[in-house]
Design an enzyme around this catalytic site. Structure first.
Site, PDB file in Angstrom:
ATOM      1  N   TYR A 139      -8.134  10.214   9.040  1.00  0.00           N
ATOM      2  CA  TYR A 139      -9.337   9.383   9.036  1.00  0.00           C
ATOM      3  C   TYR A 139     -10.510  10.227   8.553  1.00  0.00           C
ATOM      4  O   TYR A 139     -10.852  11.246   9.158  1.00  0.00           O
ATOM      5  CB  TYR A 139      -9.601   8.838  10.443  1.00  0.00           C
ATOM      6  CG  TYR A 139     -10.816   7.946  10.500  1.00  0.00           C
ATOM      7  CD1 TYR A 139     -10.819   6.700   9.885  1.00  0.00           C
ATOM      8  CD2 TYR A 139     -11.976   8.354  11.158  1.00  0.00           C
ATOM      9  CE1 TYR A 139     -11.928   5.880   9.915  1.00  0.00           C
ATOM     10  CE2 TYR A 139     -13.098   7.537  11.195  1.00  0.00           C
ATOM     11  CZ  TYR A 139     -13.073   6.304  10.569  1.00  0.00           C
ATOM     12  OH  TYR A 139     -14.179   5.499  10.596  1.00  0.00           O
TER      13      TYR A 139
ATOM     14  N   LYS B 248     -18.439  -5.411   0.789  1.00  0.00           N
ATOM     15  CA  LYS B 248     -19.493  -4.728   0.034  1.00  0.00           C
ATOM     16  C   LYS B 248     -20.744  -5.614  -0.022  1.00  0.00           C
ATOM     17  O   LYS B 248     -20.640  -6.826  -0.161  1.00  0.00           O
ATOM     18  CB  LYS B 248     -19.001  -4.426  -1.383  1.00  0.00           C
ATOM     19  CG  LYS B 248     -17.815  -3.458  -1.375  1.00  0.00           C
ATOM     20  CD  LYS B 248     -17.040  -3.474  -2.678  1.00  0.00           C
ATOM     21  CE  LYS B 248     -15.777  -2.626  -2.540  1.00  0.00           C
ATOM     22  NZ  LYS B 248     -14.809  -2.904  -3.624  1.00  0.00           N
TER      23      LYS B 248
ATOM     24  N   LYS C 211      -2.740   2.075   9.284  1.00  0.00           N
ATOM     25  CA  LYS C 211      -3.044   0.978   8.353  1.00  0.00           C
ATOM     26  C   LYS C 211      -1.808   0.152   8.026  1.00  0.00           C
ATOM     27  O   LYS C 211      -0.713   0.690   7.901  1.00  0.00           O
ATOM     28  CB  LYS C 211      -3.618   1.556   7.038  1.00  0.00           C
ATOM     29  CG  LYS C 211      -4.921   2.311   7.236  1.00  0.00           C
ATOM     30  CD  LYS C 211      -5.326   3.102   5.999  1.00  0.00           C
ATOM     31  CE  LYS C 211      -5.817   2.209   4.880  1.00  0.00           C
ATOM     32  NZ  LYS C 211      -6.414   3.039   3.779  1.00  0.00           N
TER      33      LYS C 211
ATOM     34  N   LYS D 146       0.798  -1.227   0.000  1.00  0.00           N
ATOM     35  CA  LYS D 146       0.000   0.000   0.000  1.00  0.00           C
ATOM     36  C   LYS D 146       0.828   1.274   0.000  1.00  0.00           C
ATOM     37  O   LYS D 146       0.408   2.272  -0.583  1.00  0.00           O
ATOM     38  CB  LYS D 146      -0.954  -0.025   1.172  1.00  0.00           C
ATOM     39  CG  LYS D 146      -1.940  -1.165   1.019  1.00  0.00           C
ATOM     40  CD  LYS D 146      -3.173  -0.904   1.787  1.00  0.00           C
ATOM     41  CE  LYS D 146      -4.204  -1.906   1.354  1.00  0.00           C
ATOM     42  NZ  LYS D 146      -5.448  -1.726   2.044  1.00  0.00           N
TER      43      LYS D 146
ATOM     44  N   ASN E 146      -7.058  -2.344  -7.071  1.00  0.00           N
ATOM     45  CA  ASN E 146      -7.199  -3.791  -7.218  1.00  0.00           C
ATOM     46  C   ASN E 146      -6.856  -4.161  -8.651  1.00  0.00           C
ATOM     47  O   ASN E 146      -7.449  -3.650  -9.593  1.00  0.00           O
ATOM     48  CB  ASN E 146      -8.620  -4.234  -6.880  1.00  0.00           C
ATOM     49  CG  ASN E 146      -8.917  -4.019  -5.408  1.00  0.00           C
ATOM     50  OD1 ASN E 146      -8.065  -4.281  -4.557  1.00  0.00           O
ATOM     51  ND2 ASN E 146     -10.089  -3.522  -5.095  1.00  0.00           N
TER      52      ASN E 146
ATOM     53  N   VAL F 114     -15.745  -8.349  -8.011  1.00  0.00           N
ATOM     54  CA  VAL F 114     -17.049  -9.000  -7.855  1.00  0.00           C
ATOM     55  C   VAL F 114     -18.134  -8.156  -8.543  1.00  0.00           C
ATOM     56  O   VAL F 114     -18.995  -8.675  -9.255  1.00  0.00           O
ATOM     57  CB  VAL F 114     -17.402  -9.160  -6.353  1.00  0.00           C
ATOM     58  CG1 VAL F 114     -18.798  -9.746  -6.184  1.00  0.00           C
ATOM     59  CG2 VAL F 114     -16.364 -10.016  -5.634  1.00  0.00           C
TER      60      VAL F 114
ATOM     61  N   ARG G 290      -7.310  -6.598 -10.689  1.00  0.00           N
ATOM     62  CA  ARG G 290      -8.069  -7.789 -11.125  1.00  0.00           C
ATOM     63  C   ARG G 290      -9.489  -7.370 -11.453  1.00  0.00           C
ATOM     64  O   ARG G 290      -9.871  -6.223 -11.255  1.00  0.00           O
ATOM     65  CB  ARG G 290      -8.094  -8.805  -9.978  1.00  0.00           C
ATOM     66  CG  ARG G 290      -8.665  -8.171  -8.705  1.00  0.00           C
ATOM     67  CD  ARG G 290      -8.905  -9.143  -7.600  1.00  0.00           C
ATOM     68  NE  ARG G 290      -9.136  -8.465  -6.338  1.00  0.00           N
ATOM     69  CZ  ARG G 290     -10.292  -7.939  -5.948  1.00  0.00           C
ATOM     70  NH1 ARG G 290     -11.342  -8.015  -6.736  1.00  0.00           N
ATOM     71  NH2 ARG G 290     -10.406  -7.335  -4.782  1.00  0.00           N
TER      72      ARG G 290
HETATM   73  P1  ADP Z   1      -8.331  -3.257   2.637  1.00  0.00           P
HETATM   74  O1  ADP Z   1      -7.329  -3.578   1.583  1.00  0.00           O
HETATM   75  O2  ADP Z   1      -8.043  -3.933   3.940  1.00  0.00           O
HETATM   76  O3  ADP Z   1      -9.739  -3.406   2.180  1.00  0.00           O
HETATM   77  P2  ADP Z   1      -8.520  -0.345   2.326  1.00  0.00           P
HETATM   78  O4  ADP Z   1      -7.365   0.572   2.330  1.00  0.00           O
HETATM   79  O5  ADP Z   1      -9.200  -0.601   1.023  1.00  0.00           O
HETATM   80  O6  ADP Z   1      -8.072  -1.713   3.010  1.00  0.00           O
HETATM   81  O7  ADP Z   1      -9.595   0.161   3.364  1.00  0.00           O
HETATM   82  C1  ADP Z   1     -10.739  -0.605   3.661  1.00  0.00           C
HETATM   83  C2  ADP Z   1     -11.814   0.269   4.247  1.00  0.00           C
HETATM   84  O8  ADP Z   1     -11.357   0.921   5.438  1.00  0.00           O
HETATM   85  C3  ADP Z   1     -12.262   1.400   3.340  1.00  0.00           C
HETATM   86  O9  ADP Z   1     -13.220   0.975   2.407  1.00  0.00           O
HETATM   87  C4  ADP Z   1     -12.825   2.369   4.367  1.00  0.00           C
HETATM   88  O10 ADP Z   1     -14.097   1.912   4.792  1.00  0.00           O
HETATM   89  C5  ADP Z   1     -11.866   2.238   5.535  1.00  0.00           C
HETATM   90  N1  ADP Z   1     -10.769   3.216   5.440  1.00  0.00           N
HETATM   91  C6  ADP Z   1      -9.530   3.022   4.901  1.00  0.00           C
HETATM   92  N2  ADP Z   1      -8.799   4.153   4.951  1.00  0.00           N
HETATM   93  C7  ADP Z   1      -9.577   5.096   5.530  1.00  0.00           C
HETATM   94  C8  ADP Z   1      -9.406   6.493   5.859  1.00  0.00           C
HETATM   95  N3  ADP Z   1      -8.260   7.149   5.610  1.00  0.00           N
HETATM   96  N4  ADP Z   1     -10.452   7.136   6.436  1.00  0.00           N
HETATM   97  C9  ADP Z   1     -11.615   6.496   6.692  1.00  0.00           C
HETATM   98  N5  ADP Z   1     -11.847   5.205   6.412  1.00  0.00           N
HETATM   99  C10 ADP Z   1     -10.846   4.493   5.837  1.00  0.00           C
END
Ligand code: ADP
Length: 448
Positions: free
Chosen positions: A202, A237, A158, A116, A289, A294, A291
């Site tokens: 956030y 989702k 994260k 990431k 992503n 869904v 790929r």
């Molecule tokens: P993963 O690969 O684990 O799905 P993502 O980076 O896509 O991780 O984040 C998954 C979910 O976490 C997002 O769809 C959102 O709901 C929440 N999220 C991630 N980053 C943030 C952020 N900076 N602020 C608020 N929510 C976040």
């Protein structure tokens, strides 16, 4: 063009790929675990081969078993579907070594987007708007404090190797920071064997908007608009729609072009999705992503294209048939993900289907591997069908979804079908007024 393709997946997505292959006159090979001997993808493919016991780690995730299956059957290419090996760069390297074509991007592109921090760094250099946050990883609490103060609380910590919503912790203030920081790190270590983390602002009430892109691997790329996937439970989702209820043509064209330019400039090949959080009319990149997703059928409905066919064409070295100036969205599409789960707690409900009837009619597509008498094994994801509807506008799509939900018969197990009937009665859903927290909050309210 390929003569024979092996599908390294199961369930509805394996059928989806087999269908595209059949229309293109390509022979198909299904692989299956011992738990899936009677699965629909095995019946629908031209050939099938057992690759191991029920546990995914020893079958659908077993690279040696899949390579052997290709060698035995003479398959020239592998379509990975989604999940399983679809974003495994090592798998792509091994296929390359064996002269078998992976239907998807290069191993290098998967690597870049799978980490990431590297993904964010790459995207920000390509002018894709990102969430404000640390530059690279954050190594200790004092570093974390500095970064958090600079961007302002609340912040989210994260995992750089993250996926599936794991390894993420929110800190609302300085007091919560050190705990959040250390627990994000230990969760990341346990889940991914890598405790590298980074920090982002956030966002409190964003929507999840993702852009479908497609590249030919030679520096050309297009976008196919957005999908709003804000209705989520535990980062999974539940319902997706296109166009996004809040996205105007102008906004779509702008962010779409940023995304297609970005993937064009790295010579990306095949289908990809650039995911954003969207708040106060601003996009913030979260991940890409590499790929098929869904929820790709909502895009197919609105743009009238077959994304899997296009993936196969590009992988075979043919010219991409998608042209940006010919890609015009039409109407509105919604997908409802139907799971074999018991409400209200979404507990998996595998078992034998005693009656199955798929809805149909104008603007209705049901992608499902169910059939009468099929026994859903307990070892895999609980997705049993995707109901996709398309209408001239959002109101018509909602009415069509309601009508087709009413037609579905799935007896013998519990499913989440009823959830959508309830959701469609909610004024916020009818008005398209929801964010990524809406569903969780609604579920809590219903329990009270
Ligand atoms: P993963 O690969 O684990 O799905 P993502 O980076 O896509 O991780 O984040 C998954 C979910 O976490 C997002 O769809 C959102 O709901 C929440 N999220 C991630 N980053 C943030 C952020 N900076 N602020 C608020 N929510 C976040």
């Amino acid at each position: 063009m390929f003569k024979k393709i092996l599908i390294a997946n199961r369930g509805e997505i394996a059928l989806r790929v087999i269908r595209a292959c059949k229309e293109m006159g390509i022979q198909t090979v299904a692989v299956h675990s011992t738990a899936d001997t009677d699965a629909m993808h095995v019946r629908m493919a031209n050939e099938s081969i057992c690759i191991g016991p029920p546990a995914s780690a020893r079958s659908y995730l077993s690279i040696p078993a899949i390579i052997s299956a290709c060698e035995i059957t003479g398959a020239e290419a592998v379509h990975p579907g989604y999940g399983f090996l679809s974003e495994n760069d090592n798998f792509v390297d091994i296929l390359d070594d064996h002269g078998i074509k992976f239907i998807g991007p290069t191993a290098d592109h998967i690597r870049i987007m799978g980490d990431k921090i590297t993904a964010k760094d790459t995207m920000s250099k390509l002018n894709v708007p990102c969430v404000p946050g640390s530059v690279g990883q954050v190594v200790d609490t004092s570093d974390a404090k500095k970064v958090s103060e600079a961007i302002g609380y609340p912040v989210i910590i994260k995992a750089t190797a993250g996926g599936g919503g794991r390894g993420m912790k929110v800190a609302n203030n300085q007091h919560e920071l050190s705990n959040a920081f250390s627990s994000a790190r230990s969760e990341a270590k346990a889940a991914f064997g890598n405790d590298e983390v980074y920090i982002e602002k956030y966002l409190t009430t964003p929507r999840h908007i993702e852009i479908q892109v497609f590249g030919d691997g030679k520096g050309n790329a297009v976008h196919l608009g957005e999908r709003d996937c804000s209705l989520q439970r535990r980062h999974q989702k539940i319902l997706e729609e296109s166009p996004g209820p809040t996205i105007t043509n102008q906004v779509r064209e702008k962010i779409g072009k940023i995304c297609s330019d970005a993937v064009a400039s790295i010579h990306y090949a095949g289908a990809g999705t650039i995911e954003f959080l969207y708040e106060n009319n601003e996009f913030y990149f979260i991940e890409m992503n590499t790929r098929l997703q869904v929820e790709h059928p909502v895009t197919e409905a609105v743009y009238g294209v077959d994304l899997v066919r296009e993936q196969i064409r590009v992988a075979a070295g043919l010219e991409m048939s998608l042209k940006q100036n010919e890609l015009k969205p039409s109407g509105h599409a919604i997908e409802a993900r139907i799971n074999a789960e018991t409400l209200p707690n979404f507990i998996p409900s595998p078992g034998t289907i005693t009656a199955f009837h798929s809805p149909g009619g104008l603007g209705v597509r049901m992608d499902s591997h169910l059939y009468n008498g099929y026994t859903i094994p307990p070892f895999y994801d609980s997705l049993i069908g995707k109901l996709i509807v398309h209408g001239r506008d959002r109101t018509e799509a909602i009415e069509r979804l309601r009508r087709s939900l009413d037609e579905i018969i799935i007896d013998g197990i519990e499913t989440t079908t009823e959830l959508f009937n309830l959701l469609l009665n909610e004024p916020d859903i009818k008005n398209g007024d929801y964010n990524i927290h809406w569903l969780e909050e609604w579920l809590v309210k219903r329990e009270e």
